[in-house]
Design a protein around this motif. Structure first.
Motif, PDB file in Angstrom:
ATOM      1  N   ASP A  88       0.833  -1.209   0.000  1.00 47.88           N
ATOM      2  CA  ASP A  88       0.000   0.000   0.000  1.00 47.88           C
ATOM      3  C   ASP A  88       0.866   1.257   0.000  1.00 47.88           C
ATOM      4  O   ASP A  88       0.580   2.215  -0.720  1.00 47.88           O
ATOM      5  N   ALA A  89       1.921   1.254   0.801  1.00 49.30           N
ATOM      6  CA  ALA A  89       2.812   2.420   0.867  1.00 49.30           C
ATOM      7  C   ALA A  89       3.493   2.656  -0.481  1.00 49.30           C
ATOM      8  O   ALA A  89       3.631   3.799  -0.920  1.00 49.30           O
ATOM      9  N   LEU A  90       3.910   1.576  -1.145  1.00 50.24           N
ATOM     10  CA  LEU A  90       4.512   1.720  -2.472  1.00 50.24           C
ATOM     11  C   LEU A  90       3.508   2.273  -3.472  1.00 50.24           C
ATOM     12  O   LEU A  90       3.821   3.152  -4.274  1.00 50.24           O
ATOM     13  N   LEU A  91       2.287   1.746  -3.427  1.00 49.24           N
ATOM     14  CA  LEU A  91       1.249   2.195  -4.355  1.00 49.24           C
ATOM     15  C   LEU A  91       0.896   3.663  -4.134  1.00 49.24           C
ATOM     16  O   LEU A  91       0.605   4.378  -5.094  1.00 49.24           O
ATOM     17  N   ASP A  92       0.924   4.099  -2.876  1.00 49.92           N
ATOM     18  CA  ASP A  92       0.603   5.495  -2.569  1.00 49.92           C
ATOM     19  C   ASP A  92       1.556   6.474  -3.248  1.00 49.92           C
ATOM     20  O   ASP A  92       1.181   7.606  -3.540  1.00 49.92           O
ATOM     21  N   ASN A  93       2.781   6.028  -3.494  1.00 55.84           N
ATOM     22  CA  ASN A  93       3.788   6.908  -4.089  1.00 55.84           C
ATOM     23  C   ASN A  93       3.994   6.661  -5.581  1.00 55.84           C
ATOM     24  O   ASN A  93       4.931   7.178  -6.169  1.00 55.84           O
ATOM     25  N   MET A  94       3.116   5.872  -6.187  1.00 56.89           N
ATOM     26  CA  MET A  94       3.286   5.483  -7.584  1.00 56.89           C
ATOM     27  C   MET A  94       2.468   6.384  -8.507  1.00 56.89           C
ATOM     28  O   MET A  94       1.397   6.865  -8.145  1.00 56.89           O
ATOM     29  N   SER A  95       2.995   6.576  -9.715  1.00 59.30           N
ATOM     30  CA  SER A  95       2.285   7.369 -10.727  1.00 59.30           C
ATOM     31  C   SER A  95       1.102   6.568 -11.270  1.00 59.30           C
ATOM     32  O   SER A  95       0.993   5.361 -11.047  1.00 59.30           O
TER      33      SER A  95
END
Length: 117
Positions: A88-95
């Protein structure tokens, strides 16, 4: 009054999760300990010996690395596990493009897993 007999919680699994998280981010123990204002030895003892961290350090580590407390404290975790929180944290910072790629990949994985059943 006698002390209440209580089993001391073993923090080894938590320590292993912390170590895996900072190594996965390609951070060093020195960097983590400097940024958290703790000694590298204290962090190493939490990771390798299951030393009980202070409540403040525990909370900071959980937040810093998106670690699920549920999986360490409860027999049947209630919320998301650590892997899902970190994703989730990775997805939050993804374009948006990155999200599209991840979504397509996840759909393909789901199809393959459905076929394997």
């Amino acid at each position: 009054m006698a002390k209440r007999p209580i089993e001391k919680y073993d923090f080894k699994a938590f320590g292993e999760a912390i170590k895996a998280a900072w190594t996965g981010r390609k951070e060093s123990r020195k960097k983590v300990s400097d940024e958290m204002y703790i000694s590298p030895r204290y962090l190493a003892n939490i990771e390798n010996k299951g030393q009980h961290p202070s409540l403040q350090i525990f909370i900071e580590l959980v937040r810093r690395y998106n670690i699920s407390v549920d999986q360490f404290l409860f027999d049947s975790p209630v919320g998301k596990d650590t892997n899902r929180l970190q994703l989730d944290a990775l997805l939050d910072n993804m374009s948006d493009n990155g999200i599209r790629i991840v979504t397509a990949t996840a759909k393909e994985i789901a199809e393959v897993e459905k076929e394997d059943k």
